[in-house]
Write an enzyme that holds these catalytic residues in place. Structure first.
Site, PDB file in Angstrom:
ATOM      1  CD  GLU A   1      -3.850   3.429  -4.935  1.00  0.00           C
ATOM      2  OE1 GLU A   1      -4.027   4.660  -4.828  1.00  0.00           O
ATOM      3  OE2 GLU A   1      -3.219   2.755  -4.084  1.00  0.00           O
TER       4      GLU A   1
ATOM      5  CB  SER B   1      -0.925   0.015   1.223  1.00  0.00           C
ATOM      6  OG  SER B   1      -0.158   0.015   2.417  1.00  0.00           O
TER       7      SER B   1
ATOM      8  CG  HIS C   1      -2.861  -0.873  -2.907  1.00  0.00           C
ATOM      9  ND1 HIS C   1      -3.206   0.410  -2.552  1.00  0.00           N
ATOM     10  CD2 HIS C   1      -3.053  -1.633  -1.790  1.00  0.00           C
ATOM     11  CE1 HIS C   1      -3.589   0.430  -1.293  1.00  0.00           C
ATOM     12  NE2 HIS C   1      -3.512  -0.793  -0.808  1.00  0.00           N
TER      13      HIS C   1
ATOM     14  CG  ASN D   1      -2.727   4.217   1.801  1.00  0.00           C
ATOM     15  OD1 ASN D   1      -3.837   4.343   2.296  1.00  0.00           O
ATOM     16  ND2 ASN D   1      -2.161   3.037   1.659  1.00  0.00           N
TER      17      ASN D   1
END
Length: 489
Positions: free
Chosen positions: A154, A121, A142, A192
């Site tokens: 992702e 991540s 991800h 993130n």
């Protein structure tokens, strides 16, 4: 070509890895699940069986379809069984040394054409890729938890990823029923990098005493329409996970906004990791709900500022007498900016409280250094009588909601301006990955570029943090009279 991916290996069958295996099997691919030992393997099998059983109970799967999914997954403790896989994705703990060692083994075992993917991540995909003899065949893929439900993937390409490979992996994600967002190899990727920076900023504002935990959570949930407040969400994610991601972001950027808030380190050190440990920012209790609307013990109220008539009318209907500022028991000043200068000019500055209305559900109740506790409590009660949830805060630039929202939007503009990701991809990532009602650029269009730019200028003037200064692109757009960033040629 996505048709080349027919057999997939998944290394690590925790909740995330088992979910990823389920997603591939549901799409008709053969899956080889690998764990370190028999006990972990059986736990992984249990995750898969339990998840698919819940899907049947909720009507998302039929019994026959569930049986087909389970039949497509084989289980093993030997990496050697991945020799013939077309794609191998790992979902092991977020420790770079573990991932590099695993990829070295996979590189030796798997056929040269196999694509090796990491579900990291936030860690560097490039750093993982260069441990292999096929760095061009290594990508990030991800998934978000729970993988069978969350639609976003992702896809992370590096500077050495083979031409076209990221597109092939994105096509595979579509085959899985997911929405891929293809990005470069930056710490945190899109979701993130934006989300954790915002959550960390909330923790910093809490430590600075801007507002309390419940107030900040209520402000963002009811004022912006986010699914959860920042502290409830941090507890859900895990404070240790959040702290580690912030460390990775800071290591790459050296931006002070990416430095983990001290309170995160303190809670993690104390073993308060959030829901998984039984306590974090919340320790057994749930986020506070609305309180009673008991009538404040004040007789007269002065309401100052633009658009104050509607608020004053509600108080009048509730039986409060309107009075001039010099005579009122409480003076409420509706304002988008700090009100200390106004308070200083009054005969009784201790009676003045700032009020910032956010949407139709929240009112930020700002106390100046001169405001008395009695006036603040009275204003809180008046807000409840007017049908809003009060958020008590200090008299600071942009108060709570905008102090958190504008820097997040600014980060998104910087991300786009750097060429890292497209506007549509950033918006899709935040909506699908976080459940946000709007993406950051949709929010920018709704709020107005000039409003956000001016708010950031006020924040920078107050806090002097370089990253709070408006992104150059945002400044230029406002100066040029452009109404939406989407209008750029």
């Amino acid at each position: 070509m996505t048709g080349a991916f027919e057999t997939v290996g998944v290394v690590g069958l925790g909740t995330m890895g088992a979910g990823i295996a389920e997603v591939f099997a549901l799409a008709g691919l053969a899956v080889i699940g690998v764990e370190a030992d028999l006990a972990a393997l059986e736990r992984g099998r249990g995750h898969l069986e339990g998840s698919t059983a819940k899907a049947v109970a909720k009507g998302r799967l039929g019994e026959a379809e569930r049986a087909e999914i389970l039949a497509r997954v084989s289980f093993t403790t030997s990496l050697e069984d991945l020799a013939g896989a077309d794609l191998v994705i790992e979902a092991i703990p977020e420790v770079m040394e573990f991932k590099r060692a695993l990829f070295t083994d996979l590189d030796r075992i798997c056929k040269p054409s196999t694509v090796l993917a990491t579900n990291t991540s936030s860690l560097s995909v490039t750093e993982i890729a260069v441990t292999t003899t096929r760095p061009g065949r290594v990508v990030g893929m991800h998934f978000f938890n729970p993988a069978p439900v969350m639609k976003l993937v992702e896809v992370v390409r590096t500077v050495i990823t083979e031409d076209g490979l990221a597109e092939e992996v994105a096509d595979l994600a579509r085959r899985l029923g997911k929405t891929p967002v293809t990005v470069g190899d930056r710490a945190g990727f899109v979701v993130n990098r934006l989300l954790l920076t915002y959550l960390n900023h909330a923790a910093v504002l809490l430590e600075n005493g801007l507002a309390d935990r419940d107030g900040i959570d209520a402000a963002m949930r009811l004022g912006v329409g986010l699914p959860m407040g920042p502290f409830a969400l941090l507890d859900l994610i895990g404070l240790d996970t959040s702290y580690e991601v912030m460390c990775v972001l800071f290591q790459e950027s050296r931006d002070r906004r990416h430095a983990p808030a001290p309170i995160l380190r303190e809670l993690v050190t104390a073993g308060l990791l959030g829901r998984k440990s039984g306590g974090g920012f919340y320790r057994g209790e749930q986020p506070a709900g609305p309180l009673s609307t008991s009538k404040p013990s004040v007789g007269s109220v002065a309401v100052l500022g633009e658009d104050g008539d509607g608020f004053a009318d509600k108080l009048s209907a509730a039986g409060f007498k309107s009075a001039a500022a010099a005579d009122a028991d409480v003076v409420v000043a509706l304002s988008r900016t700090p009100v200390i200068e106004l308070a200083a000019g009054l005969a009784h500055p201790e009676r003045l409280v700032g009020l910032h209305l956010v949407g139709d559900r929240i009112a930020e109740v700002a106390s100046t250094v001169l405001t008395s506790p009695e006036a603040a409590r009275a204003a809180e009660g008046l807000v409840r009588i007017a049908g809003r949830t009060p958020v008590l805060c200090r008299d600071r630039a942009e108060f709570v909601v905008d102090a958190l929202l504008y820097p997040y939007l600014n980060d998104a503009v910087r991300m786009y301006d750097s060429g890292y990701a497209a506007i549509e991809d950033i918006d899709a990532a935040m909506k699908l990955g976080c459940g946000y009602p709007s993406g950051p650029f949709e929010m920018l269009d709704e709020l107005g570029l000039e409003t956000v730019r001016d708010g950031l200028r006020a924040l920078y003037a107050e806090y002097r943090e370089p990253s709070l200064a408006p992104a150059p692109l945002l400044d230029q757009l406002v100066t040029a009279g452009v109404r939406s960033i989407r209008d750029l040629p």
